[in-house]
Enzyme design. Sequence first.
Site, PDB file in Angstrom:
ATOM      1  N   LYS A 164       0.856  -1.188   0.000  1.00 46.07           N
ATOM      2  CA  LYS A 164       0.000   0.000   0.000  1.00 46.07           C
ATOM      3  C   LYS A 164       0.886   1.231   0.000  1.00 46.07           C
ATOM      4  O   LYS A 164       1.708   1.428   0.885  1.00 46.07           O
ATOM      5  CB  LYS A 164      -0.897  -0.017   1.233  1.00 46.07           C
ATOM      6  CG  LYS A 164      -1.787   1.201   1.346  1.00 46.07           C
ATOM      7  CD  LYS A 164      -2.743   1.059   2.514  1.00 46.07           C
ATOM      8  CE  LYS A 164      -3.600   2.289   2.685  1.00 46.07           C
ATOM      9  NZ  LYS A 164      -4.491   2.156   3.853  1.00 46.07           N
TER      10      LYS A 164
ATOM     11  N   LYS B 178      -2.323  -1.574  -3.786  1.00 45.98           N
ATOM     12  CA  LYS B 178      -3.189  -0.395  -3.707  1.00 45.98           C
ATOM     13  C   LYS B 178      -2.352   0.870  -3.773  1.00 45.98           C
ATOM     14  O   LYS B 178      -1.336   0.938  -3.077  1.00 45.98           O
ATOM     15  CB  LYS B 178      -3.936  -0.461  -2.370  1.00 45.98           C
ATOM     16  CG  LYS B 178      -4.807   0.713  -2.075  1.00 45.98           C
ATOM     17  CD  LYS B 178      -5.355   0.610  -0.689  1.00 45.98           C
ATOM     18  CE  LYS B 178      -6.063   1.903  -0.395  1.00 45.98           C
ATOM     19  NZ  LYS B 178      -6.403   2.033   0.995  1.00 45.98           N
TER      20      LYS B 178
END
Length: 340
Positions: free
Chosen positions: A210, A263
């Site tokens: 992330k 992400k």
Amino acid sequence: MTTIPTPSFRPRRLRLTAGIRRLVRETTLSPADFIYPLFVRHGRDQRVPVRSMPGVFQLTVDQLAVEARAIAGLGIPAVILFGIPAVKDAVGSDNYNPDGIVPQAIRAIKDAAPDLLVISDMCFCEYTDHGHCGIINAPGQPYYTPGLPAGYLLNDPTLELLGRASAVHAQAGADIIAPSGMIDGMVAAIRQALDAAGYAHVPIMSYAVKYASGFYGPFREAAESPPQFGDRSQYQMDPANRREALKEARLDIAEGADILMVKPALPYLDVLSQLRAVTDLPLAAYQVSGEYAMLHAAAANGWLDLRRCALESLTAIKRAGADMILTYFARDAARWLAEG
Ligand code: PBG
């Protein structure tokens, strides 16, 4: 003189009609690929629109039931839940309160649509008054550690609370726990806590890779979770790094993650594609709020075709290696796909 290519080198043969294009298509989307993010807030009978995300609402628990049935009816297998509690505090205690906003929401969804999988986003940023993803080192606050810098995210106390909250969400009926805070050791800590509480059967979907991304802007409005000071760069990844993504993924695999996530999605397809080559675990990609908002903003100006560009983006994410996509387009895309 122009050279005419020999007839055997004419890829266009396979593009002439819709039928043949369909026959040779390598990547297809289905509603079964999607996970729909839901924001749940306190209160009753409210659907509060999120300004920067057209079609996205903060829903009260009673409204979730209606929503859950509609989502299941479209063939979407799962939702991921983000809670906006009534009260925030330094340690994000609503996250591990058995009657907190997310446990209530999980029970409501499970009642309304028992087969719809409920994934619980496991992070503290929506629950802490400072908006960071764990416990922050500050004089006078819980877990204050004088030897560490002020403002430092205290890793191990955060792990303990993540484990505790995960067991609470599993107890409420969560089917999957999805830690999203990029705290070192979060997968192992949550695995241990789940196993100890009798939830060895509950999988972990780790936000393994992330990035500290500007594309989360609209989400922070939706979840009311912007950090009150500083940013998330001390725990989320530097957008410039790719090798580090593989390191993060390997650690999460070793700690027992069942599903890995990358992400944001579209700006990081290189990372997704490389990760696909190094692991056999299922991979998820999160098409984040900013990706959704950009497409909507351009479409609202008449600058691009929303349906076409949304489906193209989702196809690209799947082509790069995602087995599943967390997307705010899930409902619309499921409908578009059904229309053909
Ligand atoms: C953290 C979390 C965030 C998102 C999902 N989980 C925000 C953040 O790291 O600030 C972002 C999702 C999106 O932008 O759509 N709980």
